[in-house]
Design a protein around this motif. Structure first.
Motif, PDB file in Angstrom:
ATOM      1  N   THR A   1      11.188  15.798  -9.625  1.00 22.49           N
ATOM      2  CA  THR A   1      12.543  15.390  -9.600  1.00 22.49           C
ATOM      3  C   THR A   1      13.800  16.518  -9.087  1.00 22.49           C
ATOM      4  O   THR A   1      13.175  17.583  -9.547  1.00 22.49           O
ATOM      5  CB  THR A   1      12.930  14.418 -10.661  1.00 22.49           C
TER       6      THR A   1
ATOM      7  N   LEU B   1       8.284   5.505 -11.400  1.00 21.64           N
ATOM      8  CA  LEU B   1       9.367   6.032 -10.458  1.00 21.64           C
ATOM      9  C   LEU B   1      10.740   5.456 -10.573  1.00 21.64           C
ATOM     10  O   LEU B   1      11.634   5.677 -10.452  1.00 21.64           O
ATOM     11  CB  LEU B   1       8.647   5.932  -9.385  1.00 21.64           C
TER      12      LEU B   1
ATOM     13  N   ARG C   1      14.480   6.874 -11.266  1.00 20.22           N
ATOM     14  CA  ARG C   1      15.737   6.632 -10.453  1.00 20.22           C
ATOM     15  C   ARG C   1      16.856   6.087 -11.062  1.00 20.22           C
ATOM     16  O   ARG C   1      17.962   6.549 -10.776  1.00 20.22           O
ATOM     17  CB  ARG C   1      15.061   5.731  -9.084  1.00 20.22           C
ATOM     18  N   SER C   2      16.490   5.080 -11.920  1.00 22.18           N
ATOM     19  CA  SER C   2      17.565   4.362 -12.454  1.00 22.18           C
ATOM     20  C   SER C   2      18.663   5.410 -13.600  1.00 22.18           C
ATOM     21  O   SER C   2      19.401   5.172 -14.013  1.00 22.18           O
ATOM     22  CB  SER C   2      17.132   3.168 -13.291  1.00 22.18           C
TER      23      SER C   2
ATOM     24  N   GLU D   1      16.515  13.169  -6.772  1.00 21.41           N
ATOM     25  CA  GLU D   1      15.477  13.013  -5.704  1.00 21.41           C
ATOM     26  C   GLU D   1      14.208  12.929  -6.391  1.00 21.41           C
ATOM     27  O   GLU D   1      14.074  13.602  -7.494  1.00 21.41           O
ATOM     28  CB  GLU D   1      15.718  14.223  -4.853  1.00 21.41           C
ATOM     29  N   VAL D   2      13.292  12.009  -5.881  1.00 21.13           N
ATOM     30  CA  VAL D   2      12.029  11.603  -6.710  1.00 21.13           C
ATOM     31  C   VAL D   2      10.869  11.615  -5.496  1.00 21.13           C
ATOM     32  O   VAL D   2      10.804  10.872  -4.771  1.00 21.13           O
ATOM     33  CB  VAL D   2      12.151  10.468  -7.425  1.00 21.13           C
TER      34      VAL D   2
END
Length: 81
Positions: free
Chosen positions: A25, A51, A55-56, A61-62
């Motif tokens: 990330t 994932l 993101r939440s 960026e993941v």
């Protein structure tokens, strides 16, 4: 998880036959190791919610890659600096 699954995962990991996801990330700059799994398909299914959670939580960026390898601690590595 079945009682036999944990030892099987451990054995597979010890021989470098386990599937892992390397998840990177940005902001925060962290590398996560997610695993071990016996089957790639099991890893893929379990990885989706992980994932989504990253993101939440606001990771800018993941990115991830699936790797068959042996892995030990640490499973979370923050970038220095």
């Amino acid at each position: 998880m079945t009682p036999l699954l944990r030892p099987l995962r451990s054995i597979a990991n010890g021989f470098g036959l386990a599937w892992w996801a390397r998840v990177e990330t940005r902001r925060p700059d962290v590398t996560y190791w997610f695993g071990p799994y016996i089957r790639r398909s099991s890893l893929e299914a379990a990885l989706r919610p992980f994932l989504a959670d990253l993101r939440s939580e606001g990771a800018a960026e993941v990115n991830h890659s699936l790797i068959k390898t042996r892995r030990a601690e640490p499973l979370t590595i923050a970038a220095e600096g």
